[in-house]
Design an enzyme around this catalytic site. Structure first.
Site, PDB file in Angstrom:
ATOM      1  N   ASP A  40       0.536  -1.277  -0.080  1.00 11.28           N
ATOM      2  CA  ASP A  40      -0.009  -0.479  -0.133  1.00 11.28           C
ATOM      3  C   ASP A  40       0.970   1.222  -0.283  1.00 11.28           C
ATOM      4  O   ASP A  40       2.573   0.942   0.764  1.00 11.28           O
ATOM      5  CB  ASP A  40      -1.118  -0.069   0.873  1.00 11.28           C
ATOM      6  CG  ASP A  40      -1.360   1.204   1.094  1.00 11.28           C
ATOM      7  OD1 ASP A  40      -2.034   1.430   0.086  1.00 11.28           O
ATOM      8  OD2 ASP A  40      -1.994   1.428   2.045  1.00 11.28           O
ATOM      9  N   ASP A  75      -0.638   4.840   1.468  1.00 22.54           N
ATOM     10  CA  ASP A  75      -0.458   5.977   2.299  1.00 22.54           C
ATOM     11  C   ASP A  75       0.187   5.156   4.173  1.00 22.54           C
ATOM     12  O   ASP A  75      -0.913   3.747   4.288  1.00 22.54           O
ATOM     13  CB  ASP A  75      -1.818   6.087   2.706  1.00 22.54           C
ATOM     14  CG  ASP A  75      -1.883   7.240   1.311  1.00 22.54           C
ATOM     15  OD1 ASP A  75      -1.664   8.475   1.263  1.00 22.54           O
ATOM     16  OD2 ASP A  75      -2.764   6.749   0.328  1.00 22.54           O
TER      17      ASP A  75
END
Length: 548
Positions: free
Chosen positions: A117, A119
């Protein structure tokens, strides 16, 4: 081992002889409380000989100082003996802040594909980003939703909330639950005001909540619209919780009628709507908001040199990701990744099967309508589904290790439905471990454990002397519980633990993550064939075993 067993057997026989030597008449007239005392003394006696290295009655009698406490003075002496034993013990060693913790055995030699991922996994943000999100959402509440202008005066308090709390949309309360769905009394807030235990129990009628109330009638790991509670499980939700509680506090103090569910949805909508503004702001001054991580390039290079495949799946838009990754890794950051998918709309990316992957045109900044037959390195893709990713690349099962910060939207589906291996990046671990390593915390936590054991061993003695001392010990235990909670966060305590049980957040984290750590580059020091082994945890029935 044989010598130790002979010592234990000798001690048991000696103790039995001492008890029986008091005579049959005396034994027959003892009441149930006295029998419990004898069993207690024998239990404590056995505990005291766990550290005996040599046999012999002389060594045994040296430990049996109080055989049957009767007066307040006796119980105080027992307390002091316990305290002295506690003070003689060494404090636990420090936990390394960069450690990787295993919930499930993970052999990296079986992993060929590493997914990430963006963030709070690859890009870790400075605390000032929370202020930015809070201020943008606060302004939107006033300008778009017509909340009172005074709301603009409500300042962000970064140390108010922690991740993993639940908001009761019906009652308007922010609460902390443990892994058994029990409310942590003392950590229930209406706005910024603590709700006392009596009122909490009056509202809920029980400290233990029904699973349907928390998770909805069809309980699952994702929020059910029919449930009464919403868990705030990602780091973006921390400023959201603070804003929500500030607004409710304002309404309460000014006696303004409000619907807590409407306030929640308005706040959530405002927070979500301000993300495009936040993206633009961060892109203008990346170094102000993103923590630079020099080890990130080294880690990617290590994986690439080992012949591993890398991919990125994020909900953020390409322009935002490209800006951040160029700052963190360099302009050629895409050379490390075999597949890059942006605006994936997780968790739908992991659950839906009918959404097609679309190619993103960097020149026109639009999404093409061409059918995608293969995923090529260097190109940017949009939306799609994990089913298509697996079919087009052939990446399946335990050969894939995916890292994210959100136990549900990032990790739950890929491990439960697709058998991927998973790693959680929990940035709060740095603060938690720093607190765990403090001498004052170790001291309080260890004494709390021993005091609790003393209370447990004494609680069935219904004599007045025992009950007087028990009340004093219970008061001290309550003070210790609050002290060990408040060092993490004054309102809600640790992200991972209530007073003693794991939190609801911890339960889900340990179920959906094979490993977890505070920073993705903590894995850089391990080889790509390293195996992470979970600790053999002590189950309740194993606690008193001589072999633990």
């Amino acid at each position: 081992m044989c010598t130790v067993r002979r010592s234990i057997a000798s001690a048991l026989q000696f103790k039995q002889n001492v008890l029986l030597s008091k005579g049959n008449n005396t034994f027959a007239t003892r009441n149930a409380g006295s029998r419990l005392k004898n069993r207690l003394n024998l239990s404590r006696y056995l505990s005291s000989i766990n550290n005996i290295d040599t046999g012999g009655e002389e060594a045994v009698t040296g430990h049996a100082l109080i055989t049957s406490p009767k007066t307040v003075s006796d119980f105080q002496e027992l307390y002091e003996a316990t305290k002295k034993k506690f003070q003689s013990k060494k404090l636990p060693v420090d936990v390394h802040p960069d450690a990787v913790f295993a919930c499930n055995e993970l052999d990296l030699s079986e992993v060929q594909v590493y997914g990430f991922d963006y963030d709070y996994t690859l890009a870790c943000y400075k605390p000032i980003l929370e202020d930015l999100l809070y201020n943008l959402a606060r302004e939107m509440l006033v300008k778009r939703f017509r909340y009172p202008d005074d709301i603009l005066e409500l300042e962000y308090e970064p140390n108010f909330a922690v991740r993993g709390l639940h908001y009761d949309v019906e009652k308007g309360l922010l609460v902390k639950l443990d892994s058994f769905l029990q409310l942590q009394l003392g950590s229930v807030y209406r706005g910024r005001t603590k709700v006392d235990a009596d009122e909490v129990l009056k509202l809920y009628h029980n400290r233990l909540l029904p699973i349907a109330y928390v998770e909805g009638p069809n309980s699952s790991y994702r929020h059910n619209t029919n449930s009464k509670m919403v868990q705030l499980a990602d780091l973006f939700s921390v400023p959201e919780m603070c804003l929500l509680c500030n607004v409710i506090e304002y309404f309460e103090r000014n006696r303004i009628d409000y619907n807590p569910e409407i306030v929640f949805h308005d706040t959530r909508t405002a927070m979500g709507s301000c993300h495009p503004i936040m993206h633009a702001t961060v892109m203008k001054n990346t170094q102000k908001y993103i923590e630079r991580n020099a080890k990130l390039v080294q880690y990617f290079q290590k994986l690439q040199d080992a012949g591993k495949n890398l991919f990125l799946v994020t909900n953020s838009p390409f322009s935002f990701v490209n800006c951040g990754m160029s700052y963190l890794v360099g302009a050629n950051w895409r050379d490390f990744f075999d597949v890059v998918i942006v605006q994936a709309r997780k968790p739908k990316f992991f659950t839906d099967e009918s959404r097609p992957i679309r190619l993103f045109d960097e020149k026109t900044k639009s999404h093409l309508w061409d059918r995608v037959f293969k995923l090529e390195k260097g190109k940017i893709y949009y939306e799609g589904s994990v089913r298509q990713l697996q079919e087009l690349k052939g990446w399946r099962g335990h050969s894939v290790l995916y890292f994210g910060d959100h136990p549900y939207s990032d990790l739950a589906d890929v491990t439960l439905k697709h058998s991927w291996r998973t790693g959680a990046i929990i940035s709060e671990l740095a603060h938690e471990i720093e607190t765990l390593n403090r001498v004052d915390f170790k001291t309080s936590a260890n004494w709390l454990q021993m005091l609790t054991q003393l209370i447990e061993d004494t609680q069935d003695d219904d004599s007045e002397a025992a009950q007087v001392c028990l009340r004093q010990w219970m008061d001290e235990r309550d003070q210790l519980r609050n002290k060990t909670k408040n060092v993490f966060n004054e309102q809600f305590g640790s992200v991972f633990r209530t007073y003693h049980n794991p939190t609801y957040f911890s339960r889900r984290l340990f179920r959906f993550a094979d490993i977890y750590t505070s920073d993705i580059t903590n894995l850089h020091k391990f080889s790509t064939s390293h195996t992470f082994y979970p600790r053999r945890g002590v189950m309740p029935h194993e606690y008193a075993s001589h072999f633990i």
